[in-house]
Design an enzyme around this catalytic site. Structure first.
Site, PDB file in Angstrom:
ATOM      1  CG  HIS A  56      -1.504   1.042   1.302  1.00 56.87           C
ATOM      2  ND1 HIS A  56      -3.192   0.828   0.772  1.00 56.87           N
ATOM      3  CD2 HIS A  56      -1.449   2.535   1.776  1.00 56.87           C
ATOM      4  CE1 HIS A  56      -3.651   2.632   0.345  1.00 56.87           C
ATOM      5  NE2 HIS A  56      -2.587   3.084   1.660  1.00 56.87           N
ATOM      6  CD  GLU A  57       1.811   3.965   3.307  1.00 58.95           C
ATOM      7  OE1 GLU A  57       1.894   4.518   3.026  1.00 58.95           O
ATOM      8  OE2 GLU A  57       0.743   3.865   4.368  1.00 58.95           O
ATOM      9  CG  HIS A  87       0.290   6.373  -0.587  1.00 55.45           C
ATOM     10  ND1 HIS A  87      -0.849   7.076  -0.910  1.00 55.45           N
ATOM     11  CD2 HIS A  87      -0.349   5.825   0.751  1.00 55.45           C
ATOM     12  CE1 HIS A  87      -1.715   7.255  -0.586  1.00 55.45           C
ATOM     13  NE2 HIS A  87      -1.889   5.801   0.870  1.00 55.45           N
ATOM     14  CD  GLU A 100      -5.731   5.436   0.459  1.00 53.28           C
ATOM     15  OE1 GLU A 100      -6.185   4.440   1.342  1.00 53.28           O
ATOM     16  OE2 GLU A 100      -5.249   6.541   0.519  1.00 53.28           O
TER      17      GLU A 100
END
Length: 511
Positions: free
Chosen positions: A272-273, A276, A302
């Site tokens: 997830h990070e 980003h 997001e």
């Protein structure tokens, strides 16, 4: 002899210079924030000194962004080219917002939000919403007052939402969120009736057990690099709450966390990070330090983290790649495990789904719809602060079949409202999920044999497609709908999201 045109061009260069200087100071603020959460000494003195330093820096940046010199340059500036025109528009909008709020209100908001966090911590520990309600009322009234100043005549909810999701409105949310809610709630009930994915019936869940956190960290870092995270322009560290920050595209700091008894959390958190971080590292170099180079909105940012976490990492093709990584790192635990079993384990739906941050892909949207509906009611006056616990519990029962027995696991579970992120922050989470599905579906059509490439661990083509179509575009578009139309050929389509969830979980659970 200098012409008016030359002067206007010079004024635009002044705008870029002032904003560039402010951005460089903001990058130092970002670095200090990362340091505070990752390696700063834990003593009270260190926290106090860092807080004072950051407050001073914030004051300097605010003065630069509200200076008369910037205001004059913005008034005189002219430019050409889509990127520059968008940059000037964004700069003017930001300046108007910043200068319409008096310093006294800014200081009071900072004080109330600081007190709000402290009161929330105490209220959550005691599981007593009444201890938090008074400061939340203050914060809500300040938000309404600020909205009236920055967007006179505009609906207060829309004005607040614009801070997080530029171009989005409550009217648009009301077009898309109820449709998804009404389609997904009955799907969740059917999944709960089935209880277990067929691929896990009579089979040990391979994600259950204890997994060495150092080995998890090593594997997660290797996966982040394979996805495309450039370690020469960033770092991966551990923090209590995963986040991505740092000094900009050439120095991106991301963090994650690992638990010995929850292998999936560390994996999905890192991916997830990484999503980003890839967005940050892929931003337009030519306009670094300018508003147009920044992410369009929280929802669009997001979408990039969720595209990698859910559309890629929770997919069937990725389960083959991930299984090889797991077998290399934890051979005893994953010897003989099939990709189908791993896929089912990674996508199991939580029952009950009580806590938002512990929920899954299918139940998560309903947590967001609940919060969004409460925020809409708070802003239009149809819901009172004191009624929040009862309304929360009522919606949790209706949407997810969960009986909330205490405030800590109900209305007090999230930190957001305590820090002033009310309203408008929560909707961006599910908007990001919806954007991710639509963007990925388009990429899947345009990139030949994408499933096969993901299965083999080849991610470069997808990463480059996202960089060109989303990352370098930055804030050039006026709304996410405009960006989606540019990338996918149409504005946000709730049905694509509904179809994605319905098809995936109908197949997974054999409904």
């Amino acid at each position: 002899m200098a012409t008016t045109h030359d002067a206007n061009n010079a004024a635009y260069e002044d705008v870029k210079r002032i904003l560039g200087d402010a951005s460089r100071l903001e990058s130092l603020s970002g670095l200090a924030g990362w340091d505070e959460l990752v390696i700063m000494p834990s003593g009270e003195g260190a926290a106090k000194a860092r807080g004072a330093a950051l407050a001073t820096l914030a004051g300097v940046i605010h003065e630069m962004k509200t200076s008369a010199a910037l205001g004059k340059a913005l008034g005189d500036a002219e430019c050409h080219g889509a990127k520059d025109v968008a940059n000037l528009r964004l700069a003017r909008d930001a300046y108007a917002k910043a200068t319409r709020v008096p310093n006294e209100m800014v200081r009071r908001m900072a004080e109330v939000h600081s007190r709000g966090y402290q009161d929330w911590v105490k209220a959550r520990a005691a599981s007593d919403f009444s201890m938090f309600a008074p400061v939340l009322k203050e914060s809500l009234e300040l938000t309404k007052a600020r909205c009236a100043l920055v967007a006179p005549g505009k609906d207060a909810f829309d004005a607040a939402l614009d801070d997080y999701e530029r171009g989005m409105t409550k009217a648009r949310l009301n077009e898309i969120f109820p449709a998804v809610r009404d389609a997904i709630a009955p799907l969740i009930r059917r999944v709960y009736e089935k209880n277990t994915p067929p691929a896990l019936v009579g089979v040990k869940n391979p994600l259950e057990g204890e997994f060495d956190v150092d080995l998890q960290a090593k594997m997660s870092k290797e996966i982040a690099i394979k996805l495309g995270f450039d370690m020469s322009k960033g770092r991966l560290d551990v923090s209590v709450h995963p986040f991505t920050g740092g000094c900009g595209p050439n120095d991106v700091r991301m963090t994650t966390r690992y638990k010995a008894n929850d292998l999936a959390e560390g994996l999905t958190g890192t991916i997830h990070e990484t999503g980003h971080s890839l967005y940050e590292q892929g931003r337009c170099e030519e306009f670094i330090g300018q508003p147009v180079s920044e992410a369009h909105s929280m929802g669009v940012h997001e979408s990039q983290s969720l595209l990698w976490e859910r559309m890629v990492a929770l997919s069937k093709p990725f389960s083959h790649f991930l299984l090889r990584e797991l077998q290399a790192t934890f051979p005893a635990e994953f010897d003989g495990v099939s990709a189908d079993t791993l896929y089912a384990a990674m996508n199991t739906v939580k029952n009950p789904s009580t806590i938002r941050v512990e929920s899954d892909e299918l139940t998560y949207p309903l947590h967001i719809f609940l919060r969004t509906e409460l925020e809409l009611g708070l802003m239009d006056g149809s819901i009172a602060i004191d009624d929040l616990p009862a309304k929360w519990n009522e919606k949790m029962k209706a949407y997810l079949g969960v009986d909330i027995t205490d405030d800590a696991k109900g209305v007090l579970q999230d930190v957001h409202w305590s820090s002033g992120a009310l309203p408008g922050y929560f909707p961006t989470y599910t908007l990001g999920s919806m954007y991710a599905v639509q963007i990925y579906n388009t990429a899947h059509k345009q990139i030949a044999d994408l499933d096969a490439k993901i299965e083999k661990g080849e991610f470069a083509e997808l990463r480059e497609w996202l960089r060109v179509n989303v990352h370098v575009v930055g804030s050039e578009c006026e709304s996410a709908d405009e960006l989606l139309t540019r990338v996918t050929g149409k504005p946000l389509d709730a049905q694509e999201y509904i179809d994605y969830l319905t098809n995936k979980y109908t197949e997974l659970y054999g409904l």
